[in-house]
Design a protein around this motif. Structure first.
Motif, short mmCIF file in Angstrom:
data_model
loop_
_atom_site.label_atom_id
_atom_site.label_comp_id
_atom_site.label_asym_id
_atom_site.label_seq_id
_atom_site.Cartn_x
_atom_site.Cartn_y
_atom_site.Cartn_z
N THR A 1 12.45 40.60 -26.16
CA THR A 1 11.10 40.34 -25.13
C THR A 1 9.90 39.38 -25.97
OG1 THR A 1 11.95 42.67 -23.77
CG2 THR A 1 9.37 40.85 -23.07
N GLN A 2 9.03 38.24 -24.52
CA GLN A 2 8.41 37.39 -25.85
C GLN A 2 7.20 38.43 -25.06
OE1 GLN A 2 8.37 33.69 -24.60
NE2 GLN A 2 10.06 33.25 -26.39
N MET A 3 5.95 38.06 -25.82
CA MET A 3 5.12 38.91 -25.29
C MET A 3 3.27 37.65 -25.53
SD MET A 3 2.81 42.26 -27.22
CE MET A 3 4.92 43.20 -26.82
N ARG A 4 3.52 36.95 -24.66
CA ARG A 4 2.41 36.75 -24.36
C ARG A 4 0.55 36.85 -24.76
NH1 ARG A 4 3.36 32.96 -19.72
NH2 ARG A 4 5.02 33.62 -18.93
N PHE A 5 -0.08 36.31 -25.83
CA PHE A 5 -1.51 36.63 -26.54
C PHE A 5 -1.91 36.69 -25.12
CE2 PHE A 5 -0.66 36.03 -30.44
CZ PHE A 5 -0.03 34.19 -30.80
N GLY A 6 -2.64 37.76 -24.91
CA GLY A 6 -3.86 38.09 -24.34
C GLY A 6 -3.23 39.27 -23.52
N GLN A 7 -1.63 39.56 -23.33
CA GLN A 7 -1.29 40.94 -23.18
C GLN A 7 -0.35 41.91 -23.94
OE1 GLN A 7 2.42 39.05 -21.10
NE2 GLN A 7 0.77 38.01 -19.27
N GLY A 8 -1.01 43.05 -23.67
CA GLY A 8 -0.81 43.94 -25.15
C GLY A 8 -1.37 44.31 -26.32
N THR A 9 -0.45 44.73 -27.08
CA THR A 9 -1.15 44.41 -28.94
C THR A 9 -1.23 42.92 -29.07
OG1 THR A 9 -0.54 45.10 -30.54
CG2 THR A 9 1.54 44.99 -29.02
N ASN A 10 -2.17 42.55 -29.76
CA ASN A 10 -1.94 41.00 -30.20
C ASN A 10 -1.08 41.06 -31.70
OD1 ASN A 10 -4.11 39.91 -28.62
ND2 ASN A 10 -5.50 40.42 -29.58
N ARG A 11 -0.49 41.98 -31.63
CA ARG A 11 0.46 42.06 -32.57
C ARG A 11 2.74 41.41 -32.46
NH1 ARG A 11 0.63 44.62 -39.03
NH2 ARG A 11 -1.68 43.97 -38.48
N ILE A 12 2.75 40.65 -33.02
CA ILE A 12 4.27 40.12 -33.02
C ILE A 12 4.31 40.02 -34.79
CG2 ILE A 12 5.62 38.11 -32.27
CD1 ILE A 12 2.80 37.40 -30.63
N THR A 13 6.00 40.37 -34.59
CA THR A 13 6.94 40.67 -35.19
C THR A 13 7.99 39.21 -35.37
OG1 THR A 13 8.06 42.14 -34.41
CG2 THR A 13 5.58 42.50 -36.81
N GLY A 14 8.27 38.99 -36.08
CA GLY A 14 9.97 38.51 -36.52
C GLY A 14 10.16 38.04 -37.56
N THR A 15 11.32 36.66 -37.79
CA THR A 15 11.77 35.91 -38.63
C THR A 15 11.52 34.69 -39.14
OG1 THR A 15 13.85 38.16 -39.13
CG2 THR A 15 13.92 35.97 -40.47
N VAL A 16 10.64 34.75 -40.19
CA VAL A 16 10.64 33.09 -40.33
C VAL A 16 12.02 32.49 -40.31
CG1 VAL A 16 9.42 31.85 -41.85
CG2 VAL A 16 8.20 33.86 -41.37
N VAL A 17 11.65 31.10 -39.69
CA VAL A 17 12.14 30.12 -39.91
C VAL A 17 10.96 28.64 -40.11
CG1 VAL A 17 14.00 27.87 -39.47
CG2 VAL A 17 14.47 30.16 -38.68
N MET A 18 11.47 27.81 -41.46
CA MET A 18 10.22 27.24 -42.09
C MET A 18 11.11 25.82 -42.09
SD MET A 18 8.67 30.12 -44.89
CE MET A 18 7.62 28.31 -45.21
#
Length: 388
Positions: free
Chosen positions: A2-19
């Motif tokens: 599930t994607q979490m939008r800024f300003g909805q619930g907690t601000n913390r988002i985690t995930g794996t980096v692709v650079m």
């Protein structure tokens, strides 16, 4: 995930980096739910669309997504699609993070999972801040326009002799003479515009030329490109191996860096030296080989298009369009005039066509047969309007 939008619930988002410093390379390998780390000044809408299509969890841009040079709208597209953006994170992020790291985003802070200390800080963009930046950019955009015009005219004068010469076209097996040719370029809205002319392609069977990533758009719409033209840096292996005739756009001196990739795939290709962009070369190729009509999809034709590509002028495109002339039909933006098929059906229900078509036929003179052009046109219009 599930994607979490800024300003909805907690601000913390985690995930794996692709650079990747090149967004068009990153989108080929990033997976849904991963976090994209890019270095893309003035993020353009085409790149943003591809990030959204890949369903990235968030985007961290080492550069400024809206630098002030022109009103770049890529960041606005991401935020409108519910994807958080941390901007101006700095080039150091490519040293402080590695591909595959698990990271967290908390407002404007970025850190590694398991560590409380932030690795870098940037500017978290909101819809309001993005539109404020775009508005500020527009206030002094006229200066950019004047500089762009002057650069375009300067190079058009110096390059006009080159464009009057014929291209050194190799012996191609794909016949273009007397044919309708569709040239698909990776520009704003190119996938939607291509889908909008689906029925034209189905009915007329034109020669299909994909310019780099435009070849992938053809495949996604269910069409196989006949020819692929470009420097081969943003087209997939799948498209290159689709059986299309490959034409590598080379520098005027004959140097063709894109040939190496084609050869690594064990494929053969023609070399076509040419000044300007690959889409210019594709249009000139179709014109010189005797195409009856050239239908352009997704081509770059105005200042925003070229600034998004990092070009400060459009001399080659101006000269190309002058040379190709009235043979060229540019359908970029046609998606705005043809709503989705479901909308069309709402506007004109099928029963109306079913009952009105026989009435029209009954009113025809007795000598009018089903082979006559008028009746065939009516039937084709009904078929294209209501059926795949």
């Amino acid at each position: 995930m599930t994607q979490m939008r800024f300003g909805q619930g907690t601000n913390r988002i985690t995930g794996t980096v692709v650079m990747d410093r090149r967004t068009k390379c990153l989108v080929k390998r990033i997976q849904p739910g991963q976090i994209a780390v890019i270095d893309h000044p003035d993020l353009d809408e085409v790149a943003a669309e591809e990030l959204v299509e890949n369903r990235v969890r968030a985007v961290i841009n080492a550069a400024s997504s809206i630098s002030g040079v022109y009103p770049a709208r890529g960041a606005a597209y991401l935020i409108r699609s519910g994807i958080p953006v941390v901007d101006r994170a700095g080039a150091d992020i490519f040293c402080r993070l590695q591909e595959g790291d698990r990271i967290w985003l908390d407002h404007d802070r970025v850190g590694k999972v398991g560590e409380s200390q932030a690795v870098v800080r940037g500017e978290r963009l909101s819809a309001q801040t993005v539109w404020e930046k775009i508005h500020q950019t527009q206030s002094h955009f006229n200066q950019t326009v004047v500089a762009f015009m002057e650069n375009t005219l300067h190079y058009a004068v110096s390059e006009k002799r080159w464009f009057m010469r014929p291209l050194a076209v190799p012996g191609m097996y794909t016949q273009l003479k007397g044919k309708q040719v569709v040239v698909v370029v990776r520009g704003t809205g190119y996938k939607e515009d291509l889908a909008a002319i689906y029925h034209f392609i189905k009915a007329e069977r034109p020669v299909l030329i994909g310019v780099d990533g435009g070849a992938d758009a053809l495949l996604q719409c269910g069409w196989k490109p006949d020819v692929i033209v470009g420097d081969m840096d943003s087209v997939s292996d799948e498209a290159l191996c689709s059986g299309a005739e490959l034409v590598v756009h080379a520098y005027p001196n004959g140097d063709a860096p894109g040939l190496e990739r084609v050869e690594k795939l064990g494929l053969a290709a023609h070399i076509l030296p040419g000044m300007g962009t690959s889409e210019d070369v594709a249009l000139l190729l179709a014109d010189q080989e005797g195409a009856e009509r050239i239908i352009a999809v997704g081509t770059h034709s105005h200042i925003i298009d070229f600034l998004e590509k990092g070009r400060n002028g459009m001399a080659s495109t101006l000269l190309t369009r002058i040379k190709v002339g009235g043979k060229l039909v540019d359908v970029s933006g046609i998606r705005h005039f043809y709503p989705p098929k479901t909308e069309r059906r709402r506007k004109a229900p099928l029963w109306a066509a079913v009952f009105s078509a026989p009435m029209a036929v009954a009113a025809l003179p007795g000598s009018f047969t089903i082979d006559d052009s008028w009746l065939r046109m009516v039937w084709l219009s009904l078929r294209l309007w209501y059926f795949p």
